[in-house]
Enzyme design. Structure first.
Site, PDB file in Angstrom:
ATOM      1  CD  GLU A 181      -2.433  -1.173   2.646  1.00  0.00           C
ATOM      2  OE1 GLU A 181      -3.187  -0.479   2.800  1.00  0.00           O
ATOM      3  OE2 GLU A 181      -2.492  -2.334   3.349  1.00  0.00           O
ATOM      4  CB  CYS A 221      -1.390   7.459   1.830  1.00  0.00           C
ATOM      5  SG  CYS A 221      -3.168   6.589   2.565  1.00  0.00           S
TER       6      CYS A 221
HETATM    7  P1  NAD Z   1       8.846   4.827   4.218  1.00  0.00           P
HETATM    8  O1  NAD Z   1       8.442   4.062   2.914  1.00  0.00           O
HETATM    9  O2  NAD Z   1       9.937   5.509   4.515  1.00  0.00           O
HETATM   10  O3  NAD Z   1       8.879   3.580   5.446  1.00  0.00           O
HETATM   11  C1  NAD Z   1       7.737   2.637   5.525  1.00  0.00           C
HETATM   12  C2  NAD Z   1       8.123   1.788   6.578  1.00  0.00           C
HETATM   13  O4  NAD Z   1       9.150   0.976   5.887  1.00  0.00           O
HETATM   14  C3  NAD Z   1       9.053   2.180   8.005  1.00  0.00           C
HETATM   15  O5  NAD Z   1       8.702   1.137   9.171  1.00  0.00           O
HETATM   16  C4  NAD Z   1      10.463   2.065   7.466  1.00  0.00           C
HETATM   17  O6  NAD Z   1      11.360   1.845   8.641  1.00  0.00           O
HETATM   18  C5  NAD Z   1      10.610   0.740   6.713  1.00  0.00           C
HETATM   19  N1  NAD Z   1      11.725   0.647   5.609  1.00  0.00           N
HETATM   20  C6  NAD Z   1      12.541   1.571   5.225  1.00  0.00           C
HETATM   21  N2  NAD Z   1      13.346   0.962   4.384  1.00  0.00           N
HETATM   22  C7  NAD Z   1      12.916  -0.265   4.338  1.00  0.00           C
HETATM   23  C8  NAD Z   1      13.506  -1.480   3.613  1.00  0.00           C
HETATM   24  N3  NAD Z   1      14.597  -1.204   2.582  1.00  0.00           N
HETATM   25  N4  NAD Z   1      12.905  -2.459   3.656  1.00  0.00           N
HETATM   26  C9  NAD Z   1      11.768  -2.468   4.375  1.00  0.00           C
HETATM   27  N5  NAD Z   1      11.445  -1.780   5.104  1.00  0.00           N
HETATM   28  C10 NAD Z   1      11.727  -0.421   5.209  1.00  0.00           C
HETATM   29  O7  NAD Z   1       7.380   5.830   4.504  1.00  0.00           O
HETATM   30  P2  NAD Z   1       7.268   6.621   5.556  1.00  0.00           P
HETATM   31  O8  NAD Z   1       8.116   7.862   5.141  1.00  0.00           O
HETATM   32  O9  NAD Z   1       7.334   6.152   6.852  1.00  0.00           O
HETATM   33  O10 NAD Z   1       5.519   7.208   5.292  1.00  0.00           O
HETATM   34  C11 NAD Z   1       5.159   7.841   4.398  1.00  0.00           C
HETATM   35  C12 NAD Z   1       4.791   7.051   2.872  1.00  0.00           C
HETATM   36  O11 NAD Z   1       3.822   6.174   3.273  1.00  0.00           O
HETATM   37  C13 NAD Z   1       3.856   8.051   2.090  1.00  0.00           C
HETATM   38  O12 NAD Z   1       4.565   7.819   0.655  1.00  0.00           O
HETATM   39  C14 NAD Z   1       2.570   7.652   2.111  1.00  0.00           C
HETATM   40  O13 NAD Z   1       1.575   7.890   0.932  1.00  0.00           O
HETATM   41  C15 NAD Z   1       2.596   6.225   2.523  1.00  0.00           C
HETATM   42  N6  NAD Z   1       1.411   5.921   3.077  1.00  0.00           N
HETATM   43  C16 NAD Z   1       0.719   4.799   2.302  1.00  0.00           C
HETATM   44  C17 NAD Z   1      -0.461   4.425   2.874  1.00  0.00           C
HETATM   45  C18 NAD Z   1      -1.327   3.450   1.978  1.00  0.00           C
HETATM   46  O14 NAD Z   1      -2.312   3.091   2.376  1.00  0.00           O
HETATM   47  N7  NAD Z   1      -1.389   3.623   0.713  1.00  0.00           N
HETATM   48  C19 NAD Z   1      -0.981   4.727   4.105  1.00  0.00           C
HETATM   49  C20 NAD Z   1      -0.066   5.617   4.764  1.00  0.00           C
HETATM   50  C21 NAD Z   1       1.087   6.044   4.397  1.00  0.00           C
END
Ligand code: NAD
Length: 470
Positions: free
Chosen positions: A238, A272
């Site tokens: 997501e 998001c």
């Molecule tokens: P991010 O992608 O930086 O991090 C998300 C999670 O992934 C965190 O727990 C992070 O520690 C982990 N992570 C980081 N690198 C990783 C890797 N290489 N492998 C596995 N896990 C890893 O996102 P963010 O900055 O925490 O959140 C914001 C983003 O989330 C925005 O793009 C937003 O649109 C998206 N989001 C999407 C939804 C949806 O339902 N579509 C909902 C909420 C937020």
């Protein structure tokens, strides 16, 4: 305490990392920085716990309903901690806790059933749904509890066990939630691990994991897909959005301005499915800009713990820097800040609620996801042009059309390329609906019964109808 902490690395102990209060920019507590090498023991324990957890749906339902009650009862502890580390106003944290409990209840009572296959052959064929095994759930910092429950509630209800990794920006409320849930859930059914990379990457690629369910940004989603591919593990992603709101000529600007403003600025724009671009007919463009700018100038910004605050800080320094960078670039591209346009001169990660007018459509604040309290408003001449612009990015999470003639709005909303669309609303979701971004905004379907089936596999049994064919 969380339901289970990873065993410590041989000869070592989990170090801790600071957790910052975004309203001050200062550390206020710490969380364990779990060594990725401890994941083997965590996933092994999740496999052992799975044997019992998958065996009795009625026990699971009872445990998840009890867990929902416990979460609700712990609201006064969970909500302030969530606000402290995430930044959102306290009332929104309470709402997030309530949605977490509601999601547990919803999935606790959802039964996948079994379905006969009728194809004319002299056999009785039936689909029975089976759990997958340990599920890795990785979530971001914008709705730590709600998004975690969107992962673990359907996964646990389906009979899987879960290893959950929150963002290192918001580990504390999730750890407390784990502690609250540990009264109702057996040991090792839900384990919470916290820390920075490569913890998430190692979890997503762990060979003992049977489903990786991830919410976060598109670039990290790509990395998670690669990690999961290493062991050919099912992945549900997501991802980010850049939702457009298309206003029609007959929109009642004053009537919808509040709703539209909050659809963009709730949780400081860190949603998001927030409205991240507004397309307004040229004829009413300046009225739309002014109505939104008026709200942006008058909204009360402050610490989420202060009851008068309507908007909190941006969650973290990197995110604030990104919002600042995209806004500065838009201004240098020729945009005008009808409100805000700068960070606030005070401690913490505060950015003035910003309405950008006259933004070039190629500016990054329009083409990319800036994920903060900034909203570009773009004029259009023909509706076809607006629909084309709305659909003209790689994103496809949500979208909306705003107008008085609902039939006309309906005809236009139907042309949006996204997973969920609204008329005169945005980002209002039901627990019972499928949630699936298109294009780069997601892979797989979460939410409703689809979210449950996403955590199950079909097991098909064929049995002859007549004994002589046996
Ligand atoms: P991010 O992608 O930086 O991090 C998300 C999670 O992934 C965190 O727990 C992070 O520690 C982990 N992570 C980081 N690198 C990783 C890797 N290489 N492998 C596995 N896990 C890893 O996102 P963010 O900055 O925490 O959140 C914001 C983003 O989330 C925005 O793009 C937003 O649109 C998206 N989001 C999407 C939804 C949806 O339902 N579509 C909902 C909420 C937020």
């Amino acid at each position: 305490m969380p339901t289970r902490q990873p065993t410590r690395a041989p000869g070592g102990r989990a170090e801790c990392f600071d957790v910052l209060d975004p309203a001050t920019g200062e550390p206020f507590d710490e969380a364990p920085d779990h060594d990725p090498d401890t994941l083997d023991a965590v996933v092994d324990a999740a496999h052992v716990a799975w044997r019992e957890w998958r065996s009795d749906p009625a026990t699971r339902t009872g445990a998840l309903l009890a867990a929902a009650d416990d979460v609700e009862a712990a609201g006064a502890d969970l909500a302030p901690l969530l606000t402290r580390e995430q930044g959102k106003p306290l009332s929104e944290s309470y709402a997030e806790v309530a949605r977490t409990a509601a999601r547990l209840r919803y999935f606790a009572e959802l039964d996948p059933g079994s379905q006969p296959i009728t194809d004319g052959r002299p056999v009785s064929s039936e689909i029975r749904w089976r759990p997958l095994g340990p599920v890795a759930a990785i979530v971001p910092w914008n709705f730590p509890l709600q998004l975690a429950s969107a992962k673990f509630a359907p996964a646990l209800a389906a009979g899987n066990t879960v290893v959950l990794k929150p963002s290192p920006c918001t580990p504390l409320a999730t750890r407390l939630l784990g502690s609250v849930l540990s009264s109702a859930l057996p040991e090792d059914v839900l384990t919470i691990v916290t820390g920075g990379e490569p913890l998430g990457a190692r979890l997503a690629s762990h060979p003992g994991i049977r489903h990786v369910t991830f919410t976060g940004s598109i670039p990290t989603g790509r990395a998670v897909a690669k990690s999961a591919a290493a062991s050919l593990t099912r992945a549900t992603l997501e991802l980010g959005g850049n939702d457009a709101a298309v206003l029609l000529e007959d929109v009642d600007v004053e009537r919808v301005a509040d709703r539209l403003f909050w659809a963009a600025f709730r949780n400081c724009g860190q949603v998001c499915m927030a409205v991240k671009r507004v397309y307004a007919p040229a004829r009413i463009y300046s009225r739309v800009v002014e109505a939104l700018a008026h709200r942006a100038r008058t909204v009360v910004v402050g610490s989420g713990l202060d009851p008068v605050s309507e908007l909190g800080p941006v969650n973290n320094a990197d995110q604030l820097a990104r919002v600042e960078r995209y806004t500065a670039q838009a201004l240098s591209d020729g945009a005008r800040a009808a409100a805000g346009g700068h960070r606030l001169d005070r401690p913490g990660y505060f950015f003035a609620p910003t309405i950008l007018a006259d933004v070039p459509s190629t500016s990054r604040v329009v083409t990319e996801e800036q994920f903060g309290p900034v909203l570009p408003v773009l004029p259009y001449i023909s509706v076809d042009e607006a629909v084309e612009a709305a659909n003209g990015t790689g994103f496809g999470l949500g979208g909306s059309v705003w107008g008085t003639d609902l039939d006309r709005a309906e005809a236009i909303v139907d042309r949006l390329e996204c997973g969920t669309a609204w008329i005169n609303h945005h980002a209002e979701l039901s627990l019972a609906q499928p949630f699936a971004g298109v294009k780069e905004s997601g892979v797989g379907v979460a939410g409703g019964p689809w979210g449950l089936y996403g955590n199950l596999r079909p097991f098909v049994v064929h049995r002859p109808d007549r004994p002589e064919e046996a």
